[in-house]
Design a protein around this motif. Sequence first.
Motif, PDB file in Angstrom:
ATOM      1  N   ARG A 118      27.881  56.003  25.838  1.00 58.51           N
ATOM      2  CA  ARG A 118      28.108  54.557  26.000  1.00 58.51           C
ATOM      3  C   ARG A 118      29.583  54.174  25.911  1.00 58.51           C
ATOM      4  N   TRP A 119      30.424  55.096  25.465  1.00 61.95           N
ATOM      5  CA  TRP A 119      31.838  54.794  25.260  1.00 61.95           C
ATOM      6  C   TRP A 119      32.480  54.249  26.533  1.00 61.95           C
ATOM      7  N   GLU A 120      32.290  54.931  27.651  1.00 63.99           N
ATOM      8  CA  GLU A 120      32.929  54.506  28.896  1.00 63.99           C
ATOM      9  C   GLU A 120      32.449  53.116  29.318  1.00 63.99           C
ATOM     10  N   ALA A 121      31.153  52.883  29.212  1.00 67.65           N
ATOM     11  CA  ALA A 121      30.606  51.579  29.599  1.00 67.65           C
ATOM     12  C   ALA A 121      31.150  50.465  28.705  1.00 67.65           C
ATOM     13  N   TYR A 122      31.393  50.762  27.452  1.00 65.72           N
ATOM     14  CA  TYR A 122      31.855  49.748  26.515  1.00 65.72           C
ATOM     15  C   TYR A 122      33.371  49.517  26.583  1.00 65.72           C
ATOM     16  N   PHE A 123      34.158  50.594  26.656  1.00 64.59           N
ATOM     17  CA  PHE A 123      35.597  50.457  26.464  1.00 64.59           C
ATOM     18  C   PHE A 123      36.472  50.908  27.633  1.00 64.59           C
ATOM     19  N   GLU A 124      35.992  51.762  28.496  1.00 62.15           N
ATOM     20  CA  GLU A 124      36.838  52.264  29.574  1.00 62.15           C
ATOM     21  C   GLU A 124      36.778  51.392  30.824  1.00 62.15           C
ATOM     22  N   LYS A 125      35.674  50.683  31.001  1.00 64.27           N
ATOM     23  CA  LYS A 125      35.532  49.788  32.147  1.00 64.27           C
ATOM     24  C   LYS A 125      36.321  48.515  31.837  1.00 64.27           C
ATOM     25  N   PRO A 126      37.293  48.164  32.692  1.00 69.08           N
ATOM     26  CA  PRO A 126      38.088  46.971  32.374  1.00 69.08           C
ATOM     27  C   PRO A 126      37.220  45.715  32.393  1.00 69.08           C
ATOM     28  N   PRO A 127      37.484  44.788  31.465  1.00 70.42           N
ATOM     29  CA  PRO A 127      36.700  43.555  31.441  1.00 70.42           C
ATOM     30  C   PRO A 127      36.964  42.718  32.686  1.00 70.42           C
ATOM     31  N   GLN A 128      35.968  41.925  33.075  1.00 68.54           N
ATOM     32  CA  GLN A 128      36.124  41.038  34.219  1.00 68.54           C
ATOM     33  C   GLN A 128      37.212  40.019  33.928  1.00 68.54           C
ATOM     34  N   PRO A 129      37.946  39.634  34.955  1.00 65.26           N
ATOM     35  CA  PRO A 129      38.881  38.523  34.746  1.00 65.26           C
ATOM     36  C   PRO A 129      38.102  37.280  34.322  1.00 65.26           C
ATOM     37  N   LYS A 130      38.736  36.436  33.537  1.00 66.61           N
ATOM     38  CA  LYS A 130      38.067  35.261  32.981  1.00 66.61           C
ATOM     39  C   LYS A 130      37.466  34.376  34.067  1.00 66.61           C
ATOM     40  N   ALA A 131      38.183  34.165  35.168  1.00 64.53           N
ATOM     41  CA  ALA A 131      37.680  33.307  36.248  1.00 64.53           C
ATOM     42  C   ALA A 131      36.409  33.892  36.866  1.00 64.53           C
ATOM     43  N   VAL A 132      36.371  35.193  37.063  1.00 67.05           N
ATOM     44  CA  VAL A 132      35.192  35.845  37.637  1.00 67.05           C
ATOM     45  C   VAL A 132      34.009  35.717  36.682  1.00 67.05           C
ATOM     46  N   ALA A 133      34.265  35.929  35.399  1.00 68.61           N
ATOM     47  CA  ALA A 133      33.194  35.815  34.404  1.00 68.61           C
ATOM     48  C   ALA A 133      32.654  34.386  34.348  1.00 68.61           C
ATOM     49  N   LEU A 134      33.544  33.386  34.435  1.00 68.75           N
ATOM     50  CA  LEU A 134      33.103  31.995  34.407  1.00 68.75           C
ATOM     51  C   LEU A 134      32.257  31.649  35.637  1.00 68.75           C
ATOM     52  N   VAL A 135      32.666  32.104  36.804  1.00 70.70           N
ATOM     53  CA  VAL A 135      31.895  31.855  38.025  1.00 70.70           C
ATOM     54  C   VAL A 135      30.521  32.504  37.908  1.00 70.70           C
ATOM     55  N   GLU A 136      30.465  33.693  37.367  1.00 70.13           N
ATOM     56  CA  GLU A 136      29.185  34.388  37.180  1.00 70.13           C
ATOM     57  C   GLU A 136      28.275  33.614  36.234  1.00 70.13           C
ATOM     58  N   GLU A 137      28.831  33.105  35.134  1.00 71.38           N
ATOM     59  CA  GLU A 137      28.031  32.326  34.183  1.00 71.38           C
ATOM     60  C   GLU A 137      27.538  31.022  34.809  1.00 71.38           C
ATOM     61  N   ILE A 138      28.373  30.381  35.607  1.00 74.50           N
ATOM     62  CA  ILE A 138      27.965  29.148  36.301  1.00 74.50           C
ATOM     63  C   ILE A 138      26.828  29.454  37.271  1.00 74.50           C
ATOM     64  N   ARG A 139      26.946  30.541  37.996  1.00 69.23           N
ATOM     65  CA  ARG A 139      25.909  30.939  38.951  1.00 69.23           C
ATOM     66  C   ARG A 139      24.578  31.178  38.240  1.00 69.23           C
ATOM     67  N   LYS A 140      24.625  31.854  37.111  1.00 72.73           N
ATOM     68  CA  LYS A 140      23.402  32.107  36.335  1.00 72.73           C
ATOM     69  C   LYS A 140      22.792  30.805  35.833  1.00 72.73           C
ATOM     70  N   ALA A 141      23.653  29.905  35.341  1.00 72.32           N
ATOM     71  CA  ALA A 141      23.154  28.631  34.824  1.00 72.32           C
ATOM     72  C   ALA A 141      22.512  27.801  35.931  1.00 72.32           C
ATOM     73  N   LYS A 142      23.115  27.779  37.104  1.00 66.91           N
ATOM     74  CA  LYS A 142      22.541  27.036  38.227  1.00 66.91           C
ATOM     75  C   LYS A 142      21.176  27.604  38.613  1.00 66.91           C
ATOM     76  N   ALA A 143      21.078  28.925  38.615  1.00 62.48           N
ATOM     77  CA  ALA A 143      19.813  29.560  38.967  1.00 62.48           C
ATOM     78  C   ALA A 143      18.735  29.204  37.944  1.00 62.48           C
ATOM     79  N   LEU A 144      19.103  29.161  36.681  1.00 61.64           N
ATOM     80  CA  LEU A 144      18.139  28.804  35.637  1.00 61.64           C
ATOM     81  C   LEU A 144      17.708  27.343  35.757  1.00 61.64           C
ATOM     82  N   LEU A 145      18.643  26.463  36.096  1.00 61.32           N
ATOM     83  CA  LEU A 145      18.310  25.048  36.266  1.00 61.32           C
ATOM     84  C   LEU A 145      17.367  24.823  37.449  1.00 61.32           C
ATOM     85  N   LYS A 146      17.513  25.642  38.467  1.00 66.22           N
ATOM     86  CA  LYS A 146      16.629  25.533  39.630  1.00 66.22           C
ATOM     87  C   LYS A 146      15.255  26.134  39.341  1.00 66.22           C
TER      88      LYS A 146
END
Length: 98
Positions: A57-85
């Motif tokens: 699990r080490w590589e999945a946790y620490f070696e994979k670079p985190p998503q840029p903040k803007a990409v992560a926010l867009v992803e969260e918005i997309r998930k929230a919209k899908a849940l609202l629908k």
Amino acid sequence: METKSLEIRCPRLGDQVPLAYCYQQPEGRPCARMLICWEWRLTNLRRVLARLVPPERWEAYFEKPPQPKAVALVEEIRKAKALLKGDGNPGEGELNGP
């Protein structure tokens, strides 16, 4: 190592968080930025985490670079919209305007 009193400003949240929060995120895994944020302060952190995190699990946790903040926010918005629908299973696709 005493960790209760160790706090740092989280670049994701914008506020002080304890070391324990970084290790146990709501997703049930360590924050991908944990080494970036803490290793300068806790020189043996990598060694301690290597004992706590299974090697597979080490590589999945620490070696994979985190998503840029803007990409992560867009992803969260997309998930929230899908849940609202009422979709419950957000699909791939672009965000439509409000």
